[in-house]
Design an enzyme around this catalytic site. Structure first.
Site, PDB file in Angstrom:
ATOM      1  N   CYS A 167     161.010   5.617 -24.049  1.00 37.06           N
ATOM      2  CA  CYS A 167     160.578   6.826 -23.343  1.00 37.06           C
ATOM      3  C   CYS A 167     159.253   6.317 -22.475  1.00 37.06           C
ATOM      4  CB  CYS A 167     160.209   7.912 -24.283  1.00 37.06           C
ATOM      5  SG  CYS A 167     161.860   8.413 -25.286  1.00 37.06           S
ATOM      6  N   ASN A 170     149.481  13.214 -23.844  1.00 34.76           N
ATOM      7  CA  ASN A 170     148.484  12.753 -24.265  1.00 34.76           C
ATOM      8  C   ASN A 170     147.988  11.516 -23.439  1.00 34.76           C
ATOM      9  OD1 ASN A 170     147.463  14.373 -26.467  1.00 34.76           O
ATOM     10  ND2 ASN A 170     149.129  13.526 -27.950  1.00 34.76           N
ATOM     11  N   CYS A 225     159.374   1.239 -31.452  1.00 32.30           N
ATOM     12  CA  CYS A 225     160.463   2.021 -31.208  1.00 32.30           C
ATOM     13  C   CYS A 225     161.341   1.368 -30.044  1.00 32.30           C
ATOM     14  CB  CYS A 225     160.008   3.434 -30.802  1.00 32.30           C
ATOM     15  SG  CYS A 225     161.130   4.638 -30.572  1.00 32.30           S
ATOM     16  N   SER A 285     162.911  16.284 -29.438  1.00 33.26           N
ATOM     17  CA  SER A 285     162.154  15.666 -28.364  1.00 33.26           C
ATOM     18  C   SER A 285     162.916  16.099 -27.046  1.00 33.26           C
ATOM     19  CB  SER A 285     161.697  14.272 -28.501  1.00 33.26           C
ATOM     20  OG  SER A 285     160.780  14.277 -29.551  1.00 33.26           O
ATOM     21  N   LEU A 286     162.771  17.126 -26.299  1.00 26.69           N
ATOM     22  CA  LEU A 286     163.701  17.315 -25.171  1.00 26.69           C
ATOM     23  C   LEU A 286     163.000  16.937 -23.879  1.00 26.69           C
ATOM     24  CD1 LEU A 286     166.352  18.618 -24.905  1.00 26.69           C
ATOM     25  CD2 LEU A 286     165.237  20.743 -24.296  1.00 26.69           C
ATOM     26  N   HIS A 287     161.855  17.773 -23.550  1.00 25.58           N
ATOM     27  CA  HIS A 287     160.912  17.229 -22.607  1.00 25.58           C
ATOM     28  C   HIS A 287     161.756  17.507 -21.125  1.00 25.58           C
ATOM     29  CE1 HIS A 287     158.729  15.754 -25.619  1.00 25.58           C
ATOM     30  NE2 HIS A 287     159.336  14.335 -25.919  1.00 25.58           N
ATOM     31  N   CYS A 334     151.962  13.084 -40.997  1.00 24.61           N
ATOM     32  CA  CYS A 334     152.958  12.199 -39.941  1.00 24.61           C
ATOM     33  C   CYS A 334     153.098  10.955 -40.367  1.00 24.61           C
ATOM     34  CB  CYS A 334     152.156  12.606 -38.526  1.00 24.61           C
ATOM     35  SG  CYS A 334     152.868  11.954 -37.219  1.00 24.61           S
ATOM     36  N   GLU A 382     151.592   3.018 -38.554  1.00 22.86           N
ATOM     37  CA  GLU A 382     150.382   4.208 -38.679  1.00 22.86           C
ATOM     38  C   GLU A 382     151.005   5.452 -39.276  1.00 22.86           C
ATOM     39  OE1 GLU A 382     147.744   3.288 -35.010  1.00 22.86           O
ATOM     40  OE2 GLU A 382     148.949   4.798 -34.787  1.00 22.86           O
ATOM     41  N   CYS A 398     155.498   7.417 -23.635  1.00 24.64           N
ATOM     42  CA  CYS A 398     155.199   7.424 -25.050  1.00 24.64           C
ATOM     43  C   CYS A 398     154.559   5.839 -25.239  1.00 24.64           C
ATOM     44  CB  CYS A 398     156.243   7.548 -25.913  1.00 24.64           C
ATOM     45  SG  CYS A 398     156.194   7.240 -27.624  1.00 24.64           S
ATOM     46  N   CYS A 439     150.136  12.666 -30.930  1.00 22.79           N
ATOM     47  CA  CYS A 439     151.651  12.781 -30.654  1.00 22.79           C
ATOM     48  C   CYS A 439     151.725  11.642 -29.418  1.00 22.79           C
ATOM     49  CB  CYS A 439     152.223  13.919 -30.032  1.00 22.79           C
ATOM     50  SG  CYS A 439     152.381  15.167 -31.179  1.00 22.79           S
ATOM     51  N   GLY A 491     158.323   5.207 -34.039  1.00 21.25           N
ATOM     52  CA  GLY A 491     159.710   5.115 -34.255  1.00 21.25           C
ATOM     53  C   GLY A 491     160.632   6.068 -34.278  1.00 21.25           C
ATOM     54  N   GLU A 492     161.934   5.986 -34.003  1.00 22.61           N
ATOM     55  CA  GLU A 492     162.960   6.887 -33.862  1.00 22.61           C
ATOM     56  C   GLU A 492     163.607   6.989 -35.301  1.00 22.61           C
ATOM     57  OE1 GLU A 492     164.306   9.319 -31.816  1.00 22.61           O
ATOM     58  OE2 GLU A 492     165.506   9.339 -33.841  1.00 22.61           O
ATOM     59  N   SER A 498     161.929  14.450 -36.492  1.00 27.11           N
ATOM     60  CA  SER A 498     161.695  14.647 -34.925  1.00 27.11           C
ATOM     61  C   SER A 498     162.545  13.435 -34.355  1.00 27.11           C
ATOM     62  CB  SER A 498     160.199  14.548 -34.320  1.00 27.11           C
ATOM     63  OG  SER A 498     160.299  14.599 -33.231  1.00 27.11           O
TER      64      SER A 498
HETATM   65  N1  SAH Z   1     160.878   9.228 -32.083  1.00 24.71           N
HETATM   66  C1  SAH Z   1     160.696  10.286 -32.428  1.00 24.71           C
HETATM   67  C2  SAH Z   1     159.557  10.919 -33.292  1.00 24.71           C
HETATM   68  C3  SAH Z   1     158.256  10.110 -33.032  1.00 24.71           C
HETATM   69  S1  SAH Z   1     157.321  10.654 -31.436  1.00 24.71           S
HETATM   70  C4  SAH Z   1     160.796  11.431 -31.243  1.00 24.71           C
HETATM   71  O1  SAH Z   1     160.832  10.932 -30.271  1.00 24.71           O
HETATM   72  O2  SAH Z   1     161.057  12.718 -31.522  1.00 24.71           O
HETATM   73  C5  SAH Z   1     156.693  12.288 -31.790  1.00 24.71           C
HETATM   74  C6  SAH Z   1     156.626  13.274 -30.789  1.00 24.71           C
HETATM   75  O3  SAH Z   1     155.736  12.737 -29.965  1.00 24.71           O
HETATM   76  C7  SAH Z   1     157.810  13.510 -30.059  1.00 24.71           C
HETATM   77  O4  SAH Z   1     157.867  14.954 -29.682  1.00 24.71           O
HETATM   78  C8  SAH Z   1     157.289  12.607 -28.616  1.00 24.71           C
HETATM   79  O5  SAH Z   1     158.168  13.191 -27.667  1.00 24.71           O
HETATM   80  C9  SAH Z   1     155.880  13.173 -28.483  1.00 24.71           C
HETATM   81  N2  SAH Z   1     155.322  12.059 -27.460  1.00 24.71           N
HETATM   82  C10 SAH Z   1     155.539  10.864 -27.025  1.00 24.71           C
HETATM   83  N3  SAH Z   1     154.704  10.556 -26.113  1.00 24.71           N
HETATM   84  C11 SAH Z   1     153.747  11.664 -25.994  1.00 24.71           C
HETATM   85  C12 SAH Z   1     152.597  11.836 -25.186  1.00 24.71           C
HETATM   86  N4  SAH Z   1     152.295  10.728 -24.403  1.00 24.71           N
HETATM   87  N5  SAH Z   1     151.684  12.899 -25.323  1.00 24.71           N
HETATM   88  C13 SAH Z   1     152.302  14.023 -26.362  1.00 24.71           C
HETATM   89  N6  SAH Z   1     153.381  13.742 -26.976  1.00 24.71           N
HETATM   90  C14 SAH Z   1     154.000  12.699 -26.780  1.00 24.71           C
HETATM   91 FE1  SF4 Z   2     160.495   6.191 -29.455  1.00 27.03          FE
HETATM   92 FE2  SF4 Z   2     159.906   8.951 -30.014  1.00 27.03          FE
HETATM   93 FE3  SF4 Z   2     158.360   7.550 -28.489  1.00 27.03          FE
HETATM   94 FE4  SF4 Z   2     160.476   8.012 -27.607  1.00 27.03          FE
HETATM   95  S1  SF4 Z   2     159.023   9.526 -27.881  1.00 27.03           S
HETATM   96  S2  SF4 Z   2     159.672   6.098 -27.372  1.00 27.03           S
HETATM   97  S3  SF4 Z   2     161.910   7.902 -29.338  1.00 27.03           S
HETATM   98  S4  SF4 Z   2     158.876   7.229 -30.599  1.00 27.03           S
END
Ligand code: SAH
Ligand code: SF4
Length: 364
Positions: free
Chosen positions: A117, A295, A113, A219-221, A106, A93, A120, A338, A165-166, A197
């Site tokens: 996480c 989300n 991936c 992506s710290l979280h 984007c 996508e 996600c 996201c 993807g990462e 990212s």
């Molecule tokens: N893999 C990379 C880039 C793709 S994810 C990364 O993790 O940075 C893009 C962004 O969406 C990242 O910051 C990720 O942490 C965030 N993300 C993942 N799941 C999410 C969710 N359920 N709600 C909001 N943001 C989310």
């Molecule tokens: Fe992959 Fe980024 Fe989603 Fe983590 S947040 S599973 S690294 S796409």
């Protein structure tokens, strides 16, 4: 997949070599590159400043097609989610967010991936394969075509690797694509308008710093070691102290610094204690924190933090001079926000990504 190379996979230097080996003039290489990347024309028969034999050879030797668009869903907020089909029938996508004078795209770097996480949707669909540099670049071409058809002004101005993807897990192809996006002879994007990212692959962050420093979003979280490891398994491999060291050494211009993505999840990472850990981690880094409401997607049991929690968290950071805007992620109604990207068509938006992809695997 066909063996014939796609024309988007060649850099200007590759074209020079190709022309040299076939005794075509060296300047033709730059002309070919400009037709493709500056003018966006993917039909060598139209390359009017090239000789007819060269045009014929180009046409026969390369694949000039972009991948097919399987589905395009337009959100209420005008962003568009595209599901794109690879020649080996996989779906990935991209999300186009058009504005008046700038448009952000984007892009995806992988189909699925590996990072797993917990919050996600892309992570839940598993990993299929890396995208090649031309498949990454083709997303810009498809987006520019759409902008033109819909009479938006201009082309894609900003690219963010926040799709599926990462990106740093597909380092070579992503960096090759970034080099071509930022090549002034072609697409000519500023390196500071291309954002990678990452979930924090430390060795690749260091390589990127040396190879092609673009804008970095982490992506710290969570800045609490155990919590982050529970949310993001990659943290076990590259703990926070190693990540911080690599970020301190990253050559980000003062004006931009480094962006941190922080998904606000109720009762998981949204307390003042969590904010304290975050402030401690960011000490010494020129940082901006994007607070993102998680989300929701089917099958996930996490909820977004309350407004009150977010306000408290945000105040704690801003009182310590860390800007922390709350980000609304566009395209959520079409599963284009996201972390929502799991190659879902309109009738699939309510499906659990694990179930959908298990069923797709059975169909193949
Ligand atoms: N893999 C990379 C880039 C793709 S994810 C990364 O993790 O940075 C893009 C962004 O969406 C990242 O910051 C990720 O942490 C965030 N993300 C993942 N799941 C999410 C969710 N359920 N709600 C909001 N943001 C989310
Ligand atoms: Fe992959 Fe980024 Fe989603 Fe983590 S947040 S599973 S690294 S796409």
């Amino acid at each position: 997949m066909s063996d014939i190379k796609n024309a988007l996979s060649f850099s200007c230097l590759d074209w020079e070599k190709w022309c040299f080996e076939r005794t075509f003039p060296k300047f033709s290489a730059k002309q070919i590159y400009q037709w493709i990347f500056e003018k966006g024309i993917l039909d060598p028969h139209q390359y009017s400043n090239l000789s007819l034999p060269l045009r014929a050879e180009l046409s026969a030797a390369f694949d000039w097609n972009l991948p097919d668009v399987d589905t395009c869903l337009t959100s209420r907020d005008e962003s568009r989610k595209f599901i794109i089909k690879t020649s080996d029938q996989l779906l990935f996508e991209m999300v186009l967010m058009p504005y008046h004078n700038r448009s952000t795209l984007c892009v995806s770097s992988q189909v699925g991936c590996k990072m797993g996480c917990t919050f996600c949707q892309t992570g839940k669909m598993g990993f299929k394969r890396n995208l090649s540099s031309w498949e990454i670049l083709s997303q810009i071409f498809l987006a520019n075509r759409t902008l033109e058809e819909c009479n938006y002004e201009g082309k894609v101005t900003n690219v963010v690797f926040m799709g599926m993807g990462e990106p740093l897990d597909n380092y070579d192809e992503v960096v090759a694509a970034c080099r071509m996006m930022t090549d002034p002879r072609g697409l000519g994007l500023s390196p500071w308008k291309v954002t990678i990212s990452t979930s924090g692959l430390v060795p690749q962050i260091r390589r990127l710093a040396a190879d092609l420093p673009v804008r970095l979003a982490i992506s710290l979280h969570s800045a609490n070691e155990q919590k982050r490891t529970r949310m993001m398994p990659i943290n076990k491999r590259y703990p926070l102290s190693e990540l911080k060291q690599a970020l301190l050494e990253y050559p980000a211009p003062k004006r931009y610094g480094i962006t941190f993505e922080y998904v606000m999840i109720e009762g998981v990472n949204d307390s003042i204690e969590d904010a304290k850990h975050l402030v401690h981690f960011l000490h010494g880094i020129k940082a901006k924190v994007n607070l993102i409401l998680i989300n929701h997607f089917p099958g996930i049991e996490m909820n977004p933090s309350s407004k009150e929690r977010i306000d408290q968290f945000q105040s704690y950071l801003s009182e310590r001079s860390i800007p922390a805007p709350v980000r609304y992620s566009r395209g959520q109604d079409v599963s284009g926000g996201c972390g929502q990207l799991a190659a879902k068509r309109e009738n699939e938006l309510l499906l659990d990504p694990r179930v959908l992809h298990r069923d797709r695997r059975r169909q193949i």
